[in-house]
Write a protein that holds these residues in place. Structure first.
Motif, PDB file in Angstrom:
ATOM      1  N   GLU A   1      49.147  37.184   0.564  1.00 48.13           N
ATOM      2  CA  GLU A   1      49.523  35.948  -0.128  1.00 48.13           C
ATOM      3  C   GLU A   1      50.037  36.237  -1.531  1.00 48.13           C
ATOM      4  OE1 GLU A   1      45.974  33.728   0.020  1.00 48.13           O
ATOM      5  OE2 GLU A   1      46.084  33.299   2.183  1.00 48.13           O
ATOM      6  N   ARG A   2      49.395  37.185  -2.214  1.00 51.33           N
ATOM      7  CA  ARG A   2      49.860  37.525  -3.561  1.00 51.33           C
ATOM      8  C   ARG A   2      51.263  38.136  -3.506  1.00 51.33           C
ATOM      9  NH1 ARG A   2      46.268  40.864  -4.557  1.00 51.33           N
ATOM     10  NH2 ARG A   2      44.701  39.357  -5.273  1.00 51.33           N
ATOM     11  N   LYS A   3      51.503  38.974  -2.537  1.00 47.72           N
ATOM     12  CA  LYS A   3      52.832  39.554  -2.398  1.00 47.72           C
ATOM     13  C   LYS A   3      53.871  38.476  -2.089  1.00 47.72           C
ATOM     14  CE  LYS A   3      52.888  43.300  -0.086  1.00 47.72           C
ATOM     15  NZ  LYS A   3      52.843  44.243   1.058  1.00 47.72           N
ATOM     16  N   ALA A   4      53.501  37.532  -1.232  1.00 45.51           N
ATOM     17  CA  ALA A   4      54.427  36.451  -0.911  1.00 45.51           C
ATOM     18  C   ALA A   4      54.723  35.599  -2.143  1.00 45.51           C
ATOM     19  CB  ALA A   4      53.859  35.593   0.212  1.00 45.51           C
ATOM     20  N   GLN A   5      53.692  35.350  -2.973  1.00 48.12           N
ATOM     21  CA  GLN A   5      53.918  34.594  -4.203  1.00 48.12           C
ATOM     22  C   GLN A   5      54.839  35.341  -5.156  1.00 48.12           C
ATOM     23  OE1 GLN A   5      50.037  33.778  -5.777  1.00 48.12           O
ATOM     24  NE2 GLN A   5      49.512  32.274  -4.186  1.00 48.12           N
ATOM     25  N   LEU A   6      54.638  36.655  -5.279  1.00 49.29           N
ATOM     26  CA  LEU A   6      55.503  37.427  -6.177  1.00 49.29           C
ATOM     27  C   LEU A   6      56.945  37.401  -5.695  1.00 49.29           C
ATOM     28  CD1 LEU A   6      53.237  40.528  -6.914  1.00 49.29           C
ATOM     29  CD2 LEU A   6      53.762  38.617  -8.436  1.00 49.29           C
ATOM     30  N   TRP A   7      57.152  37.569  -4.396  1.00 53.80           N
ATOM     31  CA  TRP A   7      58.514  37.517  -3.874  1.00 53.80           C
ATOM     32  C   TRP A   7      59.124  36.128  -4.061  1.00 53.80           C
ATOM     33  CZ3 TRP A   7      61.714  41.261  -2.915  1.00 53.80           C
ATOM     34  CH2 TRP A   7      61.235  42.517  -2.566  1.00 53.80           C
ATOM     35  N   THR A   8      58.312  35.096  -3.898  1.00 50.19           N
ATOM     36  CA  THR A   8      58.830  33.742  -4.080  1.00 50.19           C
ATOM     37  C   THR A   8      59.221  33.503  -5.528  1.00 50.19           C
ATOM     38  OG1 THR A   8      57.415  32.968  -2.271  1.00 50.19           O
ATOM     39  CG2 THR A   8      58.297  31.305  -3.762  1.00 50.19           C
ATOM     40  N   ARG A   9      58.360  33.928  -6.448  1.00 50.17           N
ATOM     41  CA  ARG A   9      58.693  33.765  -7.863  1.00 50.17           C
ATOM     42  C   ARG A   9      59.918  34.587  -8.247  1.00 50.17           C
ATOM     43  NH1 ARG A   9      52.504  34.344 -10.226  1.00 50.17           N
ATOM     44  NH2 ARG A   9      51.707  32.374  -9.339  1.00 50.17           N
ATOM     45  N   ALA A  10      60.017  35.797  -7.718  1.00 45.68           N
ATOM     46  CA  ALA A  10      61.190  36.622  -8.021  1.00 45.68           C
ATOM     47  C   ALA A  10      62.463  35.975  -7.484  1.00 45.68           C
ATOM     48  CB  ALA A  10      61.011  38.020  -7.422  1.00 45.68           C
ATOM     49  N   ALA A  11      62.384  35.397  -6.290  1.00 47.69           N
ATOM     50  CA  ALA A  11      63.563  34.735  -5.728  1.00 47.69           C
ATOM     51  C   ALA A  11      63.942  33.509  -6.550  1.00 47.69           C
ATOM     52  CB  ALA A  11      63.290  34.339  -4.272  1.00 47.69           C
ATOM     53  N   ILE A  12      62.920  32.747  -7.013  1.00 46.91           N
ATOM     54  CA  ILE A  12      63.220  31.570  -7.838  1.00 46.91           C
ATOM     55  C   ILE A  12      63.822  31.992  -9.167  1.00 46.91           C
ATOM     56  CG2 ILE A  12      62.155  29.652  -9.060  1.00 46.91           C
ATOM     57  CD1 ILE A  12      60.148  29.418  -6.792  1.00 46.91           C
ATOM     58  N   ALA A  13      63.250  33.041  -9.795  1.00 40.42           N
ATOM     59  CA  ALA A  13      63.788  33.507 -11.073  1.00 40.42           C
ATOM     60  C   ALA A  13      65.220  34.009 -10.918  1.00 40.42           C
ATOM     61  CB  ALA A  13      62.891  34.616 -11.635  1.00 40.42           C
ATOM     62  N   PHE A  14      65.496  34.733  -9.840  1.00 42.73           N
ATOM     63  CA  PHE A  14      66.856  35.218  -9.639  1.00 42.73           C
ATOM     64  C   PHE A  14      67.817  34.057  -9.405  1.00 42.73           C
ATOM     65  CE2 PHE A  14      70.225  36.682  -6.744  1.00 42.73           C
ATOM     66  CZ  PHE A  14      70.769  37.686  -7.501  1.00 42.73           C
ATOM     67  N   THR A  15      67.370  33.043  -8.691  1.00 48.87           N
ATOM     68  CA  THR A  15      68.230  31.881  -8.449  1.00 48.87           C
ATOM     69  C   THR A  15      68.515  31.137  -9.741  1.00 48.87           C
ATOM     70  OG1 THR A  15      67.284  31.675  -6.224  1.00 48.87           O
ATOM     71  CG2 THR A  15      68.463  29.773  -7.100  1.00 48.87           C
ATOM     72  N   VAL A  16      67.465  30.956 -10.570  1.00 49.22           N
ATOM     73  CA  VAL A  16      67.668  30.277 -11.859  1.00 49.22           C
ATOM     74  C   VAL A  16      68.609  31.082 -12.751  1.00 49.22           C
ATOM     75  CG1 VAL A  16      66.495  29.543 -13.964  1.00 49.22           C
ATOM     76  CG2 VAL A  16      65.481  29.056 -11.729  1.00 49.22           C
ATOM     77  N   LEU A  17      68.438  32.403 -12.771  1.00 48.97           N
ATOM     78  CA  LEU A  17      69.331  33.250 -13.566  1.00 48.97           C
ATOM     79  C   LEU A  17      70.769  33.145 -13.088  1.00 48.97           C
ATOM     80  CD1 LEU A  17      69.720  35.435 -15.747  1.00 48.97           C
ATOM     81  CD2 LEU A  17      69.157  37.135 -14.005  1.00 48.97           C
ATOM     82  N   LEU A  18      70.957  33.151 -11.804  1.00 50.60           N
ATOM     83  CA  LEU A  18      72.311  33.044 -11.264  1.00 50.60           C
ATOM     84  C   LEU A  18      72.938  31.701 -11.598  1.00 50.60           C
ATOM     85  CD1 LEU A  18      74.407  34.513  -9.513  1.00 50.60           C
ATOM     86  CD2 LEU A  18      73.379  33.429  -7.510  1.00 50.60           C
ATOM     87  N   ILE A  19      72.145  30.630 -11.521  1.00 52.28           N
ATOM     88  CA  ILE A  19      72.676  29.305 -11.862  1.00 52.28           C
ATOM     89  C   ILE A  19      73.010  29.232 -13.348  1.00 52.28           C
ATOM     90  CG2 ILE A  19      72.082  26.856 -12.000  1.00 52.28           C
ATOM     91  CD1 ILE A  19      70.449  27.208  -9.471  1.00 52.28           C
ATOM     92  N   GLY A  20      72.134  29.808 -14.218  1.00 47.90           N
ATOM     93  CA  GLY A  20      72.419  29.800 -15.651  1.00 47.90           C
ATOM     94  C   GLY A  20      73.688  30.552 -16.003  1.00 47.90           C
ATOM     95  N   LEU A  21      73.864  31.737 -15.400  1.00 43.45           N
ATOM     96  CA  LEU A  21      75.086  32.501 -15.670  1.00 43.45           C
ATOM     97  C   LEU A  21      76.318  31.754 -15.190  1.00 43.45           C
ATOM     98  CD1 LEU A  21      73.903  36.105 -14.730  1.00 43.45           C
ATOM     99  CD2 LEU A  21      74.220  35.137 -17.016  1.00 43.45           C
ATOM    100  N   THR A  22      76.197  31.070 -14.093  1.00 48.67           N
ATOM    101  CA  THR A  22      77.339  30.296 -13.592  1.00 48.67           C
ATOM    102  C   THR A  22      77.692  29.158 -14.538  1.00 48.67           C
ATOM    103  OG1 THR A  22      76.676  30.822 -11.324  1.00 48.67           O
ATOM    104  CG2 THR A  22      78.201  28.991 -11.619  1.00 48.67           C
ATOM    105  N   LEU A  23      76.670  28.449 -15.053  1.00 45.31           N
ATOM    106  CA  LEU A  23      76.934  27.355 -15.991  1.00 45.31           C
ATOM    107  C   LEU A  23      77.534  27.880 -17.294  1.00 45.31           C
ATOM    108  CD1 LEU A  23      73.719  25.201 -15.469  1.00 45.31           C
ATOM    109  CD2 LEU A  23      76.015  24.796 -14.555  1.00 45.31           C
TER     110      LEU A  23
END
Length: 421
Positions: free
Chosen positions: A340-362
């Motif tokens: 579960e901890r590994k799944a949470q870390l991967w989920t947070r990493a995916a969310i952070a990468f998505t937010v970063l990608l959206i910010g760079l696009t804006l």
């Protein structure tokens, strides 16, 4: 076998398929014994216990009486006595409920045929296990230890406690490395918890986890890591050492086929399906592996019949597996929390990468020009070009002639006539 005088043979009540297997194992009956007593094949008995088919007619009544579920008021004949099977046949070694290799039942063997390899005393990898208990458990564990109303965590914990130790010993026979085997079992159950909705409804959850553990343990990339490059010290006894060396010298596919069929006790079709091969190919691998092992084991080479070879291999594999205690495995709660901890870390990493990608696009959209204008190239000095050509500098005589010609009147062609004198 006489027909029941009550006329209820076709309607004889039977428990669920899992309960049928539990009742059979509680009476220390193998599939071969039940098949011989009822008058069917071993594959038919396995089909009854997996729910694919159900017995009918007189076979249904005989099977119900054999496993102890017939009505007490029935006036039928007493249940038939299963014949003794001193050695399992080549295609049906004795199978433990956890899918682990165990020694075949003999008169001098103190354990029951259904005793799990997970029930070994405490110890650490590489140490000799303590003396086994003198008496076998009165009731063998069922093929599915999960209660019908258990929560997902309870069901996973039951499956882990039911199969983890046996899987550790099986992967040790495949790799000869305790640390790699322990890691493979942990990774397999980690993956099983991540995909628990899929594993929970699988027809064979033990087989699902076993296949994942085998794939992780036998992957060639795992042995490239420094901690897994060297195998553990072999057993000190000559027999187990020769058997382990013979197993590790086989190709991975042959080694896995031999362990599944002669060690775990799967049938040839099930072995072929788990190794992703056709049944004839699995049979060829099995015969080749047996011949290669027989070259290093004189006791196995003396057995001429395939049934004798299967029985001896089953016994030796079970003894070699039981010599590896599995008490160093983590508890199931750690497996679940780590997954579960590994799944949470991967989920947070995916969310952070998505937010970063959206910010760079804006940012790109805000700073990019609305209209593209071709930039002008800056001026550069050009070298290597020759100087401009032209008339030479006029001499004083040329200037005098130029002045003279410019001061005279123009009279047409006469101007071109030279003067004489």
């Amino acid at each position: 076998m006489t027909q029941s005088t009550t006329g209820t043979a076709a309607a004889q009540p039977l428990p669920s398929p899992k309960e049928r297997r539990r009742l059979r194992e509680a009476k220390s009956l193998s599939e071969e014994q039940v098949a011989a007593a009822v008058g069917v094949t071993r594959a038919t008995v396995r089909s009854w216990e997996t729910g694919r088919t159900s017995p009918r007619g007189r076979k249904r009544e005989a099977y119900a009486r054999l496993i102890g579920t017939a009505d007490a008021t029935s006036t039928s004949t007493p249940p038939p006595t299963p014949p003794a099977l001193p050695q399992p046949p080549v295609d049906a070694p004795v199978e433990s409920p956890t899918g682990a290799p165990v020694a075949p039942p003999t008169e001098s063997h103190a354990e029951t045929p259904t005793e799990s390899l997970a029930e070994t005393p405490a110890g650490s990898c590489g140490e000799a296990p303590a003396e086994p208990p003198a008496e076998a458990p009165t009731e063998a564990p069922t093929s599915s230890p999960t209660p019908p109303t258990a929560s997902p965590a309870e069901a996973f914990d039951a499956l882990y406690r039911h199969t983890a130790a046996a899987l550790f010993r099986q992967t040790y026979l495949l790799t000869g490395r305790c640390n790699l085997s322990r890691e493979a079992v942990g990774k397999a159950f980690d993956l099983a918890w991540q995909r628990w909705p899929e594993v929970a409804v699988d027809r064979d959850p033990v087989g699902w986890v076993r296949a994942a553990a085998y794939e992780h343990a036998m992957s060639p990339w795992r042995r490239m890591r420094p901690e897994h490059r060297r195998a553990d010290p072999p057993p000190e006894a000559p027999g187990p050492r020769a058997l382990l060396d013979a197993l590790l010298s086989l190709p991975p596919a042959y080694r896995r086929t031999l362990l599944l069929h002669d060690g775990v006790g799967l049938g040839l079709p099930e072995t072929a399906a788990e190794t992703e091969a056709s049944t004839p190919a699995a049979a060829g691998r099995l015969m080749t592996a047996r011949a290669a092992v027989a070259e290093k084991l004189p006791e196995l080479a003396t057995a001429t019949a395939p049934a004798e070879q299967a029985a001896l291999l089953h016994e030796h594999l079970g003894a070699l597996a039981l010599a590896q205690p599995a008490t160093s495995l983590p508890v199931p709660e750690l497996i679940r929390t780590g997954s579960e901890r590994k799944a949470q870390l991967w989920t947070r990493a995916a969310i952070a990468f998505t937010v970063l990608l959206i910010g760079l696009t804006l940012i790109t959209l805000a700073t990019a020009p609305r209209k593209y204008e071709t930039p002008q190239s800056p001026a550069q000095k050009v070298g290597g070009v020759p100087a401009l050509g032209g008339p030479q500098k006029l001499t004083p005589q040329d200037k005098k002639l130029q002045k003279k010609l410019g001061g005279e009147l123009v009279h047409g062609p006469a101007r071109l006539v030279p003067r004489v004198g």
